[in-house]
Structure formats: structure tokens, C-alpha cells
Design an enzyme around this catalytic site. Structure first.
Site, PDB file in Angstrom:
ATOM      1  N   ASN A  48       0.843  -1.196   0.000  1.00  0.00           N
ATOM      2  CA  ASN A  48       0.000   0.000   0.000  1.00  0.00           C
ATOM      3  C   ASN A  48       0.878   1.246   0.000  1.00  0.00           C
ATOM      4  O   ASN A  48       1.958   1.272   0.610  1.00  0.00           O
ATOM      5  CB  ASN A  48      -1.019   0.003   1.141  1.00  0.00           C
ATOM      6  CG  ASN A  48      -0.424  -0.169   2.521  1.00  0.00           C
ATOM      7  OD1 ASN A  48       0.593  -0.825   2.703  1.00  0.00           O
ATOM      8  ND2 ASN A  48      -1.074   0.417   3.511  1.00  0.00           N
ATOM      9  N   GLU A  50       0.383   5.288   0.577  1.00  0.00           N
ATOM     10  CA  GLU A  50      -0.560   6.336   0.998  1.00  0.00           C
ATOM     11  C   GLU A  50      -0.114   7.706   0.484  1.00  0.00           C
ATOM     12  O   GLU A  50       0.993   7.868  -0.024  1.00  0.00           O
ATOM     13  CB  GLU A  50      -0.676   6.312   2.532  1.00  0.00           C
ATOM     14  CG  GLU A  50      -1.273   4.994   2.990  1.00  0.00           C
ATOM     15  CD  GLU A  50      -1.544   4.917   4.488  1.00  0.00           C
ATOM     16  OE1 GLU A  50      -1.061   5.785   5.238  1.00  0.00           O
ATOM     17  OE2 GLU A  50      -2.235   3.969   4.899  1.00  0.00           O
ATOM     18  N   CYS A  59      -3.916   0.525  -2.559  1.00  0.00           N
ATOM     19  CA  CYS A  59      -3.807  -0.726  -1.793  1.00  0.00           C
ATOM     20  C   CYS A  59      -2.728  -1.669  -2.338  1.00  0.00           C
ATOM     21  O   CYS A  59      -2.394  -1.645  -3.525  1.00  0.00           O
ATOM     22  CB  CYS A  59      -5.137  -1.469  -1.819  1.00  0.00           C
ATOM     23  SG  CYS A  59      -6.443  -0.659  -0.911  1.00  0.00           S
ATOM     24  N   GLU A  61      -2.931  -4.959  -2.793  1.00  0.00           N
ATOM     25  CA  GLU A  61      -3.413  -5.950  -3.759  1.00  0.00           C
ATOM     26  C   GLU A  61      -3.399  -5.377  -5.173  1.00  0.00           C
ATOM     27  O   GLU A  61      -2.975  -6.025  -6.129  1.00  0.00           O
ATOM     28  CB  GLU A  61      -4.843  -6.389  -3.423  1.00  0.00           C
ATOM     29  CG  GLU A  61      -4.994  -7.102  -2.091  1.00  0.00           C
ATOM     30  CD  GLU A  61      -5.265  -6.151  -0.925  1.00  0.00           C
ATOM     31  OE1 GLU A  61      -4.754  -5.011  -0.944  1.00  0.00           O
ATOM     32  OE2 GLU A  61      -5.990  -6.549  -0.006  1.00  0.00           O
ATOM     33  N   CYS A  98     -10.155  -4.979   0.656  1.00  0.00           N
ATOM     34  CA  CYS A  98     -11.255  -4.014   0.580  1.00  0.00           C
ATOM     35  C   CYS A  98     -12.102  -4.278  -0.668  1.00  0.00           C
ATOM     36  O   CYS A  98     -11.733  -5.074  -1.545  1.00  0.00           O
ATOM     37  CB  CYS A  98     -10.702  -2.586   0.561  1.00  0.00           C
ATOM     38  SG  CYS A  98     -10.029  -2.091  -1.037  1.00  0.00           S
ATOM     39  N   CYS A 101     -10.374  -3.737  -4.093  1.00  0.00           N
ATOM     40  CA  CYS A 101      -9.421  -4.806  -4.430  1.00  0.00           C
ATOM     41  C   CYS A 101     -10.156  -6.090  -4.808  1.00  0.00           C
ATOM     42  O   CYS A 101      -9.698  -6.840  -5.670  1.00  0.00           O
ATOM     43  CB  CYS A 101      -8.447  -5.026  -3.281  1.00  0.00           C
ATOM     44  SG  CYS A 101      -7.327  -3.626  -3.086  1.00  0.00           S
TER      45      CYS A 101
END
Ligand code: THU
Length: 156
Positions: A48, A50, A59, A61, A98, A101
Site C-alpha cells: 500500500n 498512501e 492498496c 493488492e 477491501c 481490491c
């Protein structure tokens, strides 16, 4: 595509996901995530990333899946996700991918085994995202079939 994942492949994939999670850029959430995708030709890792503009965060994934696509490996067999800062006491939910993803997995790795590091259960995308949205694919360059994409990657 061979859907069978050997125990050795599973162990290796989880290790890559755990290792790469330490490279996550998560200064705001302090929630580091690593992901590793197993394709036909190798393992592709992602973390991930940010951003101070929170909504731009990305993310693990989707990073790993993008990595596999960029390498031209489109026959994806498994994805492992390691949430190394997740709190076990919160149950399984801090470990699961999430919604965005899940939609990416449905698109790019629909037959894959979904391995959540630390969770002793294997998932399929139909478990995590039943009745997923899908669109028929056209023949434009972004809608290449698996075979076309593979051929293109060998031709370059
Ligand atoms: N995160 C992921 O990397 N994957 C998920 O599936 C869930 C959330 C990241 C995004 C953000 O950087 C941090 O975890 C906290 O939400």
C-alpha cells in the site's frame, strides 16, 4: 491454467507478502499491507502506498496485480495478502481485501486462490464478492484476451 497451488508455493507466496509489507508507505494509517501474486512466470509483489491527500492512497493488492499485468503475466493462480499491523482481536475483518481490491481480483485473477496470511482458510473471489460486476470485453487494446496479452508480451 493449473489451479493447483503446492504447499511450497503457498509458503513462498506468504513469505513474499510478509517481507514486502515492511516496504509499505503507510505514514498516515500505520497499517502496512503486502501482497504477492503468483503467475505462470513468477511472483509479483506490491504494497500500500498512501498520500497526504488520503483518497489517493493505493492498496497492496492492486499494486501487486498491476505489477503482474506490467510483466505480461496474466494467468494468475493465487494472491497472498499480509496485513502485518492488523489486530487479531478485531477478528478477520482487518485482514480481508477491501471492496475495490475484490473488484480488481474479480477482473484480473478470477480463478485465483486468495490467501490471507494468518487466516487458516482459503478464499475464492466468489466467497468475497458474490455476483461481481462484469462487462463483456471488446477488441480494443485495453480489452485484450489472455492469449493476445501473452502473445504481445512474448513479441516485445
Ligand atoms: N489497504 C490495503 O492495502 N489493502 C486493502 O485491501 C485494505 C486497505 C491499505 C490502504 C491504507 O493504506 C491502509 O491499508 C488502511 O486502510
Amino acid at each position: 491454467m493449473d489451479l493447483f497451488i503446492s504447499p511450497e508455493e503457498r509458503t513462498r507466496l506468504c513469505q513474499v507478502a510478509k517481507d514486502v509489507a515492511k516496504c509499505a508507505y503507510a505514514p498516515y494509517s500505520q497499517f502496512r499491507v503486502g501482497a504477492a501474486v503468483l503467475g505462470e512466470r513468477g511472483i509479483y509483489a506490491g504494497v500500500n502506498v498512501e498520500n497526504a491527500s488520503y483518497g489517493l492512497s493505493w492498496c497492496a493488492e492492486r499494486s501487486a496485480l498491476s505489477h503482474a499485468v506490467a510483466k505480461g503475466d496474466v494467468a494468475l493462480r493465487a494472491i497472498a495478502v499480509a496485513c502485518i499491523d492488523a489486530d487479531n482481536k478485531q477478528g478477520i475483518h482487518e485482514f480481508l481485501p477491501c471492496g475495490a481490491c475484490r473488484q480488481w481480483i474479480a477482473e484480473l485473477a478470477p480463478n485465483s486462490e486468495i490467501i490471507i496470511v494468518g487466516v487458516d482458510r482459503v478464499f475464492r473471489i466468489s466467497d468475497l464478492l458474490p455476483m461481481a460486476f462484469r462487462l463483456r470485453k471488446s477488441n480494443d487494446p485495453g480489452g485484450r484476451s489472455v492469449e493476445q496479452a501473452r502473445k504481445a508480451s512474448f513479441d516485445t
